[in-house]
Design a protein around this motif. Structure first.
Motif, short mmCIF file in Angstrom:
data_model
loop_
_atom_site.label_atom_id
_atom_site.label_comp_id
_atom_site.label_asym_id
_atom_site.label_seq_id
_atom_site.Cartn_x
_atom_site.Cartn_y
_atom_site.Cartn_z
N SER A 116 0.89 -1.33 -0.04
CA SER A 116 -0.13 -0.01 -0.02
C SER A 116 0.93 1.27 -0.07
N HIS A 117 1.47 1.61 -1.19
CA HIS A 117 2.34 2.81 -1.22
C HIS A 117 1.73 3.71 -2.26
N GLU A 118 1.79 4.94 -1.84
CA GLU A 118 1.45 5.86 -2.82
C GLU A 118 2.55 6.90 -3.19
N ASN A 119 2.61 7.42 -4.11
CA ASN A 119 3.70 8.48 -4.52
C ASN A 119 3.95 9.33 -3.34
N LEU A 120 5.18 9.26 -3.19
CA LEU A 120 5.72 10.40 -2.09
C LEU A 120 5.83 11.69 -2.55
N ASN A 121 4.78 12.73 -2.02
CA ASN A 121 5.15 14.23 -2.47
C ASN A 121 5.23 15.17 -1.18
N LYS A 122 5.30 14.72 -0.08
CA LYS A 122 5.66 15.44 1.19
C LYS A 122 7.03 15.20 1.67
N LEU A 123 7.49 16.40 2.22
CA LEU A 123 8.95 16.17 2.91
C LEU A 123 9.03 15.62 4.14
N GLY A 124 10.09 15.14 4.46
CA GLY A 124 10.26 14.21 5.44
C GLY A 124 10.58 12.76 5.56
N LEU A 125 10.55 12.25 6.45
CA LEU A 125 10.93 10.48 6.44
C LEU A 125 9.79 9.62 6.36
N HIS A 126 9.66 8.71 5.40
CA HIS A 126 8.69 8.03 5.23
C HIS A 126 9.06 6.43 5.15
N TYR A 127 8.36 5.49 5.69
CA TYR A 127 8.65 4.24 6.05
C TYR A 127 7.70 3.50 5.13
N LEU A 128 8.42 2.64 4.30
CA LEU A 128 7.69 1.98 3.16
C LEU A 128 7.60 0.50 3.51
N LYS A 129 6.74 -0.14 3.42
CA LYS A 129 6.89 -1.83 3.78
C LYS A 129 6.86 -2.61 2.83
N ILE A 130 7.83 -3.30 2.62
CA ILE A 130 8.12 -4.36 1.49
C ILE A 130 7.94 -5.82 1.75
N LYS A 131 7.03 -6.51 1.31
CA LYS A 131 6.63 -7.67 1.82
C LYS A 131 7.56 -8.75 0.70
N LEU A 132 8.47 -9.20 1.35
CA LEU A 132 9.37 -10.28 0.79
C LEU A 132 8.88 -11.67 0.65
N ASP A 133 7.89 -12.19 1.80
CA ASP A 133 7.48 -13.46 1.72
C ASP A 133 6.20 -13.43 2.55
N PHE A 134 5.64 -14.55 2.79
CA PHE A 134 4.27 -14.56 3.59
C PHE A 134 4.53 -14.03 4.98
N LYS A 135 5.57 -14.14 5.65
CA LYS A 135 5.69 -13.77 6.98
C LYS A 135 6.97 -12.73 7.00
N VAL A 136 7.73 -12.52 6.08
CA VAL A 136 8.87 -11.35 6.05
C VAL A 136 8.45 -10.22 5.48
N VAL A 137 8.51 -9.09 6.44
CA VAL A 137 8.31 -7.68 5.96
C VAL A 137 9.41 -6.92 6.42
N ALA A 138 9.91 -6.10 5.26
CA ALA A 138 11.02 -5.31 5.61
C ALA A 138 10.54 -3.88 5.54
N THR A 139 11.07 -3.02 6.28
CA THR A 139 10.89 -1.73 6.28
C THR A 139 11.90 -0.66 5.91
N LEU A 140 11.53 -0.04 4.80
CA LEU A 140 12.70 0.84 3.96
C LEU A 140 12.30 2.34 4.26
N LYS A 141 13.58 3.12 4.63
CA LYS A 141 13.34 4.44 5.22
C LYS A 141 13.74 5.25 3.89
N VAL A 142 12.71 6.24 3.46
CA VAL A 142 12.85 7.23 2.46
C VAL A 142 12.95 8.51 2.97
N LEU A 143 13.93 9.24 2.65
CA LEU A 143 13.96 10.72 3.34
C LEU A 143 13.87 11.61 2.05
N VAL A 144 12.76 12.41 2.22
CA VAL A 144 12.55 13.46 0.96
C VAL A 144 12.82 14.67 1.45
N GLU A 145 13.76 15.34 0.84
CA GLU A 145 14.43 16.85 1.32
C GLU A 145 13.85 17.68 0.17
#
Length: 148
Positions: A116-145
């Motif tokens: 459930s990601h929408e395009n990032l159009n706000k400044l700041g730190l965003h946390y995006l979840k990536i579903k790698l497997d059924f039980k494994v979900v990673a969180t990616l940090k994206v900083l928009v300056e």
């Protein structure tokens, strides 16, 4: 009669299960329709070997996904958006994020794995979840300056 299910059968079991059914049901329905085979010694040994092999493959894939999760969570991507009158212009898309991950870190992640990601159009730190497997979900940090 004991049979090995080849496909899921409602009210009886799932694929690769050994179940006890009536002789008539097995001989007239399950076996002719391709839902099951007779559970002979050879078939049982083949099933056990195949299940062990699949289990090893799954555990190997789980280890790879756990390592990938640690690698993704250590990353912080930085993007810049143009700012005019304290308002950012433009967006950061999933394609841009995936391209940056591939170019800078060598991670080939499909954009459909993002949860459930929408395009990032706000400044700041965003946390995006990536579903790698059924039980494994990673969180990616994206900083928009912002930049002027």
């Amino acid at each position: 009669m004991k049979v090995i299910l080849i496909k899921d059968v409602k009210n009886y079991g799932q694929k690769d299960q050994i179940v006890e059914v009536s002789d008539g049901y097995a001989a007239n329905y399950l076996i002719p329709k391709g839902f099951a085979i007779k559970a002979t010694k050879d078939d049982l040994s083949h099933l056990n070997v195949r299940l062990k092999k699949e289990e090893q493959e799954i555990s190997g894939q789980k280890i790879k996904n756990d390592l990938l999760k640690k690698e993704i969570e250590a990353i912080e991507l930085k993007f810049h958006l143009r700012v005019m009158d304290k308002k950012p212009f433009g967006t950061i898309s999933l394609t841009q994020i995936c391209d940056r991950l591939n170019k800078e870190f060598g991670l080939n992640i499909d954009k459909r794995k993002f949860v459930s990601h929408e395009n990032l159009n706000k400044l700041g730190l965003h946390y995006l979840k990536i579903k790698l497997d059924f039980k494994v979900v990673a969180t990616l940090k994206v900083l928009v300056e912002g930049k002027e």
